[in-house]
Design a protein around this motif. Structure first.
Motif, mmCIF file in Angstrom:
data_model
loop_
_atom_site.group_PDB
_atom_site.id
_atom_site.type_symbol
_atom_site.label_atom_id
_atom_site.label_comp_id
_atom_site.label_asym_id
_atom_site.label_seq_id
_atom_site.Cartn_x
_atom_site.Cartn_y
_atom_site.Cartn_z
ATOM 1 N N PHE A 35 -5.908 34.504 37.576
ATOM 2 C CA PHE A 35 -5.988 34.115 36.269
ATOM 3 C C PHE A 35 -5.399 32.387 36.368
ATOM 4 C CE2 PHE A 35 -3.552 33.155 32.461
ATOM 5 C CZ PHE A 35 -4.691 32.930 31.487
ATOM 6 N N LEU A 36 -4.123 32.557 37.219
ATOM 7 C CA LEU A 36 -3.552 31.091 37.203
ATOM 8 C C LEU A 36 -4.445 30.344 37.863
ATOM 9 C CD1 LEU A 36 0.237 32.404 38.064
ATOM 10 C CD2 LEU A 36 -0.830 31.510 35.928
ATOM 11 N N LEU A 37 -5.089 30.684 39.159
ATOM 12 C CA LEU A 37 -5.948 29.621 39.692
ATOM 13 C C LEU A 37 -7.196 29.297 38.845
ATOM 14 C CD1 LEU A 37 -6.620 28.697 42.498
ATOM 15 C CD2 LEU A 37 -7.896 30.732 43.014
ATOM 16 N N TYR A 38 -7.803 30.078 38.231
ATOM 17 C CA TYR A 38 -8.700 29.710 37.137
ATOM 18 C C TYR A 38 -8.221 28.656 36.633
ATOM 19 C CZ TYR A 38 -11.932 33.133 39.442
ATOM 20 O OH TYR A 38 -12.670 33.768 40.175
ATOM 21 N N ALA A 39 -7.024 28.979 35.712
ATOM 22 C CA ALA A 39 -6.525 28.152 34.451
ATOM 23 C C ALA A 39 -6.290 26.616 34.998
ATOM 24 C CB ALA A 39 -5.366 28.763 34.092
ATOM 25 N N VAL A 40 -5.486 26.608 36.538
ATOM 26 C CA VAL A 40 -5.359 25.381 37.007
ATOM 27 C C VAL A 40 -6.707 24.572 37.353
ATOM 28 C CG1 VAL A 40 -4.405 24.083 39.135
ATOM 29 C CG2 VAL A 40 -3.185 25.992 37.925
ATOM 30 N N ILE A 41 -7.583 25.146 37.866
ATOM 31 C CA ILE A 41 -8.987 24.658 38.106
ATOM 32 C C ILE A 41 -9.492 24.163 36.742
ATOM 33 C CG2 ILE A 41 -11.294 24.964 38.878
ATOM 34 C CD1 ILE A 41 -10.184 26.988 41.082
ATOM 35 N N ALA A 42 -9.342 24.965 35.660
ATOM 36 C CA ALA A 42 -10.171 24.584 34.288
ATOM 37 C C ALA A 42 -9.578 23.342 33.651
ATOM 38 C CB ALA A 42 -10.139 25.811 33.365
ATOM 39 N N LEU A 43 -7.953 23.256 33.965
ATOM 40 C CA LEU A 43 -7.605 22.268 33.274
ATOM 41 C C LEU A 43 -7.519 20.843 34.237
ATOM 42 C CD1 LEU A 43 -3.517 23.561 32.950
ATOM 43 C CD2 LEU A 43 -5.438 22.879 31.055
ATOM 44 N N ALA A 44 -7.909 20.997 35.392
ATOM 45 C CA ALA A 44 -8.299 19.685 36.117
ATOM 46 C C ALA A 44 -9.592 19.376 36.069
ATOM 47 C CB ALA A 44 -8.095 20.116 37.670
ATOM 48 N N VAL A 45 -10.389 20.184 35.650
ATOM 49 C CA VAL A 45 -11.935 19.925 35.581
ATOM 50 C C VAL A 45 -12.082 19.416 34.124
ATOM 51 C CG1 VAL A 45 -14.192 20.675 35.135
ATOM 52 C CG2 VAL A 45 -12.885 21.277 37.086
ATOM 53 N N GLY A 46 -11.424 19.920 33.351
ATOM 54 C CA GLY A 46 -11.321 19.350 31.608
ATOM 55 C C GLY A 46 -10.786 18.073 31.671
ATOM 56 N N LYS A 47 -9.650 17.890 32.473
ATOM 57 C CA LYS A 47 -9.250 16.342 32.243
ATOM 58 C C LYS A 47 -10.028 15.614 32.948
ATOM 59 C CE LYS A 47 -5.044 13.889 33.916
ATOM 60 N NZ LYS A 47 -5.587 12.823 34.496
ATOM 61 N N MET A 48 -10.688 15.864 33.818
ATOM 62 C CA MET A 48 -11.798 14.856 34.339
ATOM 63 C C MET A 48 -13.050 14.501 33.482
ATOM 64 S SD MET A 48 -12.060 16.120 38.549
ATOM 65 C CE MET A 48 -13.347 15.211 38.925
ATOM 66 N N ILE A 49 -13.587 15.580 33.005
ATOM 67 C CA ILE A 49 -14.707 15.579 32.084
ATOM 68 C C ILE A 49 -14.042 14.742 30.796
ATOM 69 C CG2 ILE A 49 -15.904 16.636 30.469
ATOM 70 C CD1 ILE A 49 -16.176 18.996 32.583
ATOM 71 N N TRP A 50 -12.991 14.905 30.287
ATOM 72 C CA TRP A 50 -12.544 14.175 29.085
ATOM 73 C C TRP A 50 -12.515 12.730 29.519
ATOM 74 C CZ3 TRP A 50 -12.108 14.540 24.151
ATOM 75 C CH2 TRP A 50 -11.358 13.615 23.196
ATOM 76 N N GLU A 51 -11.616 12.189 30.479
ATOM 77 C CA GLU A 51 -11.706 10.937 30.894
ATOM 78 C C GLU A 51 -13.026 10.430 31.113
ATOM 79 O OE1 GLU A 51 -9.292 10.894 34.372
ATOM 80 O OE2 GLU A 51 -7.513 11.189 33.372
#
Length: 237
Positions: free
Chosen positions: A14-30
């Motif tokens: 769960f923690l691994l998926y959460a970190v990946i999701a946050l990183a991808v989300g940040k890139m997409i938002w920018e």
């Protein structure tokens, strides 16, 4: 990090998926707030305004991509499949229909009740080709939970223990008193989810009882033939 079945710990997963999701989300938002917004509001809109037929091509291309994606996801096979002996499902491999191979994870076996654990042993015997496997455990079973016969008509008598702690010598002694004298077992086997104590192992070795502890049960549950696991070549050990 990984359990004995090779699966990643659920919390770490769960923690691994959460970190990946946050990183991808940040890139997409920018990308959306900077490059893409400028592309849509200035460059792309101006191009479509000058060439209206591009709108139709963009819409058609988007629909095609969505349809292809849906088809791929719908036809994607499961990553892990557990089937009972009664399942009629089969996999098509090279034009030949081959039945699914029954396996259990140790976590699955641990979460079953006593009856389910016994039935899982029956299902594994069916998978291995034993004849007439039957669950007979219950009150007054006199030390037999499962019976079956091999290709040479040898009689298997199984007692299945799903205890949280290793099985002690007393239980093995009781099994020894009924497996051969009362039930006529050719191959007496005692299965324990969490293994046996050393006195129990010593007693079983002296009286030629076959013990299937946690390491052996894992191999059997993960697909190896029971006789291969316990080192039997013929019906008589």
């Amino acid at each position: 990090m990984f359990d004995e079945d090779g699966s990643l710990d659920p919390t770490l997963k769960f923690l691994l998926y959460a970190v990946i999701a946050l990183a991808v989300g940040k890139m997409i938002w920018e990308w959306l707030t900077e490059d893409l917004s400028r592309l849509i509001t200035k460059d792309l809109w101006g191009l479509i305004a000058d060439h209206p037929w591009l709108t139709g091509l963009v819409v058609a291309g988007g629909l095609t991509v969505l349809i292809l994606l849906g088809t791929i996801l719908a036809s994607r096979p499961g990553t892990s499949k557990y089937v009972s002996s009664d399942d009629a499902s089969a996999a098509q491999v090279g034009g030949v229909v081959e039945p699914e191979v029954l396996t259990f994870r140790m976590k699955q076996l641990a979460e079953m009740n006593a009856t389910g654990f016994e039935q899982a042993c029956v299902d594994l015997l069916v998978r291995d080709g034993f004849r007439r496997p039957l669950r007979v455990g219950g009150a007054g079973d006199l030390g037999v939970d499962v019976t079956a016969r091999d290709d040479e008509d040898g009689l298997l008598i199984l007692q299945c223990k799903q205890y949280q702690n290793p099985v002690g010598s007393g239980h093995v002694q009781k099994f020894n008193g009924t497996a051969r004298p009362h039930h006529g077992a050719d191959i007496p086997i005692m299965i324990a989810l969490n293994g046996f104590t050393q006195p129990a192992i010593d007693f079983a070795r002296h009286h030629r009882l076959i013990l299937v502890g946690r390491p052996e049960l894992k191999k059997w549950a993960h697909g190896r033939h029971l006789y291969d696991v316990i080192g039997i070549q013929n019906a008589t050990p």
